[in-house]
Each structure stands twice: as structure tokens, then as C-alpha cells.
Write an enzyme that holds these catalytic residues in place. Structure first.
Site, PDB file in Angstrom:
ATOM      1  N   TRP A  10       3.244  46.999  49.769  1.00  0.00           N
ATOM      2  CA  TRP A  10       3.901  46.999  51.081  1.00  0.00           C
ATOM      3  C   TRP A  10       5.336  46.447  51.004  1.00  0.00           C
ATOM      4  CZ3 TRP A  10      -0.609  44.712  54.585  1.00  0.00           C
ATOM      5  CH2 TRP A  10      -1.690  45.609  54.559  1.00  0.00           C
ATOM      6  N   LYS A  11       5.719  45.923  49.881  1.00  0.00           N
ATOM      7  CA  LYS A  11       7.072  45.368  49.674  1.00  0.00           C
ATOM      8  C   LYS A  11       7.408  44.410  50.838  1.00  0.00           C
ATOM      9  CE  LYS A  11       8.151  49.383  46.906  1.00  0.00           C
ATOM     10  NZ  LYS A  11       9.087  50.352  46.404  1.00  0.00           N
ATOM     11  N   HIS A  97       7.880  44.801  38.739  1.00  0.00           N
ATOM     12  CA  HIS A  97       8.361  45.917  39.567  1.00  0.00           C
ATOM     13  C   HIS A  97       9.868  46.089  39.361  1.00  0.00           C
ATOM     14  CE1 HIS A  97       9.319  48.464  42.939  1.00  0.00           C
ATOM     15  NE2 HIS A  97       8.025  48.780  42.974  1.00  0.00           N
ATOM     16  N   GLU A 169       6.607  53.696  36.732  1.00  0.00           N
ATOM     17  CA  GLU A 169       7.397  54.028  37.916  1.00  0.00           C
ATOM     18  C   GLU A 169       8.825  54.348  37.498  1.00  0.00           C
ATOM     19  OE1 GLU A 169       5.361  52.048  41.563  1.00  0.00           O
ATOM     20  OE2 GLU A 169       6.944  50.756  40.832  1.00  0.00           O
ATOM     21  N   GLY A 236       4.459  53.033  47.579  1.00  0.00           N
ATOM     22  CA  GLY A 236       5.307  52.225  48.456  1.00  0.00           C
ATOM     23  C   GLY A 236       5.253  52.779  49.875  1.00  0.00           C
ATOM     24  N   GLY A 237       6.226  53.603  50.220  1.00  0.00           N
ATOM     25  CA  GLY A 237       6.382  54.118  51.584  1.00  0.00           C
ATOM     26  C   GLY A 237       5.101  54.660  52.207  1.00  0.00           C
TER      27      GLY A 237
HETATM   28  O1  G3H Z   1       5.587  50.012  44.201  1.00  0.00           O
HETATM   29  C1  G3H Z   1       5.725  51.164  44.615  1.00  0.00           C
HETATM   30  C2  G3H Z   1       6.806  51.998  44.155  1.00  0.00           C
HETATM   31  O2  G3H Z   1       8.004  51.309  44.105  1.00  0.00           O
HETATM   32  C3  G3H Z   1       6.895  53.339  44.807  1.00  0.00           C
HETATM   33  O3  G3H Z   1       7.541  53.293  46.045  1.00  0.00           O
HETATM   34  P1  G3H Z   1       7.649  54.640  46.917  1.00  0.00           P
HETATM   35  O4  G3H Z   1       6.272  55.220  46.984  1.00  0.00           O
HETATM   36  O5  G3H Z   1       8.178  54.218  48.243  1.00  0.00           O
HETATM   37  O6  G3H Z   1       8.581  55.550  46.162  1.00  0.00           O
END
Ligand code: G3H
Length: 252
Positions: A10-11, A97, A169, A236-237
Site C-alpha cells: 500500500w506504500k 523496494h 520489480e 502497488g496501485g
Molecule cells: O511494490 C509494488 C510495486 O512497486 C509495484 O507498484 P505498481 O503496481 O503501482 O506499479
């Protein structure tokens, strides 16, 4: 046999009520689903970990932290230790990350210490790595990935790999809408398994789950996840809406 994993990072998104609502939505949507060989993990920001752990109780949803410090304790203002995470029921931590590497200067050297600290505290690790756009353009992606893995993980003994999940990633695919093609993901994941097999043995390589991360969404997940060496995703998103995230679980 290795597991499939759909993990939502979820950052720096979702306040307390949003975090609780999101985990509740996921929990409700997967209740009664046959998850077979698939683990479901969400990773909220530190301040919401405890609340999400509580909400996720008695469900298949597991909760991971997004980072931790390499020291046991001490004068590190703003940081969180492995012991603190464990004390609130966290069993898994994301390390390395690309946003931590890029914006918080986390080097391979620091990550090696974090890896050792997490394992010493019996935390499972989702270890992230991947090349930047320039590196891919210059055909350096295999070299970069190999050095990131070697530098932070190849000092471990084979047994320690039971607690390692890998997340490839490519930096150019994170949050950009640009995904690695399923073929590019498969090519890299097969390469990763090959170098692990060479360093350790085929069993270690076969047993480690390797996730793909970078603009995975319901529209492209099935094709990416169908690849032989892709064992799910670090999302992520698309992990920020219960419907999208559950669609990704269904895509495995
Ligand atoms: O930790 C997840 C990744 O950074 C992928 O992010 P994203 O799905 O928003 O591109």
C-alpha cells in the site's frame, strides 16, 4: 512446493479508517474462496499495521511491514525494529523496494544487514530488486539483478531461503503503467531460478516463490501469472481497491 502469492504494497497510502475498510473488503471478498496454493498479503504503512493485523484476524489475509531498521534498538529517530514488528504480530517484512533504494539511499550493504536482522528475528522477507530503464536499454538487466541478489542474499545458507520470497520489480515498470511483457518477466524469473540453482541447488531454486511487480492490474495479471516461473505479484496501485486486488487473486 512453492506457493503463489498476491501481495499488496500500500506504500504511503490509506489512513487508519481507509486501511481498516480496505482489509475488511478484501477479507469479505475472499471469505469462502478456495485459495488453493495462494497466500494473500497486504502491507500497510507502519502506523496502521496493528489495526490491520487485528482486522485481518481469523482470515486468510496476512500482514507484512514495508520496511524495518537493521539495528536491534537504539538512537535511530523515526525508525522501527524487527522486534517491534514481531511484538504486534508481524511475520513478514518487505526489504529492498526500489523506492527505499532510490529515495532513502538503501544500498546493498545496508540491505544485507537488514536481511540478516530480519532472519535473526525469524521474520520472513519479501526481497525486492530490479533494473532501471537505462540498465535495461544497455542490456545490463541480468547483470544488475544478479549483483543485487548476490550482494544481499548469497551469503545465506540454503536453509535460510525457506524464509525468502523474491520480488522482481523492473523500476521502469513501477507505477508507470508500463508492464514488462509476460515473456520479459518469465525470462528474468527463469534466469533468477538458474543463478539460485547454480549457487545452491535445484531444490532451493524450485522452492522459492518469485513474484513480479510493476503495473500489474486485473487486465494483464492472468497472462503474467500464467508464466511458469512467475509465482504471483507484488502489487502497488491495483492493491488499493478491494475489487481490483481480489481480481488479481482470482487471476492466479
Ligand atoms: O511494490 C509494488 C510495486 O512497486 C509495484 O507498484 P505498481 O503496481 O503501482 O506499479
Amino acid at each position: 512446493m512453492r506457493k503463489n502469492i498476491v501481495a499488496g504494497n500500500w506504500k504511503m497510502n490509506n489512513n487508519l479508517s481507509e486501511s481498516k475498510a480496505l482489509v475488511k473488503g478484501i477479507k469479505k471478498a475472499i471469505k469462502g474462496k478456495e485459495l488453493k496454493n495462494t497466500r494473500v498479503i497486504v502491507s500497510p504503512t507502519y502506523v496502521n499495521l496493528r489495526a490491520v493485523v487485528k482486522k485481518a484476524k481469523k482470515s486468510a489475509v496476512e500482514v507484512a511491514a514495508q520496511n524495518m531498521h537493521q539495528a536491534d534498538s537504539g538512537a535511530f529517530t523515526g525508525e522501527i525494529s524487527a522486534d517491534m514488528l514481531k511484538s504486534i504480530g508481524i511475520k513478514t517484512v518487505i526489504l529492498g523496494h526500489s523506492e527505499r533504494r532510490e529515495y532513502f539511499c538503501e544500498t546493498d550493504e545496508i540491505l544485507t544487514k537488514k536481511v540478516d536482522q530480519a532472519l535473526k528475528n525469524k521474520l520472513e522477507i519479501i526481497f525486492c530488486f530490479g533494473e532501471k530503464l537505462e540498465e535495461r536499454k544497455n542490456d545490463k538487466h541480468f547483470e544488475i539483478v544478479e549483483s543485487q541478489l548476490k550482494n544481499a542474499l548469497f551469503h545465506l545458507d540454503a536453509k535460510a531461503w525457506k524464509n525468502i520470497i523474491l520480488a522482481y520489480e523492473p523500476v521502469w515498470a513501477i507505477g508507470t503503467g508500463e508492464t514488462a511483457s509476460p515473456e520479459q518477466a518469465q525470462e528474468m524469473h527463469a534466469f533468477i531460478r538458474k543463478i539460485i540453482s547454480e549457487k545452491y541447488d535445484a531444490k532451493v531454486a524450485e522452492n522459492v516463490s518469485i513474484l513480479y511487480g510493476g503495473s500489474v492490474k486485473p487486465a494483464n495479471a492472468k497472462e503474467i501469472f500464467s508464466k511458469e516461473d512467475v509465482d504471483g505479484g507484488l502489487i502497488g496501485g491495483a492493491s488499493l481497491k478491494a475489487d481490483d486486488f481480489v481480481a488479481l487473486i482470482d487471476a492466479i
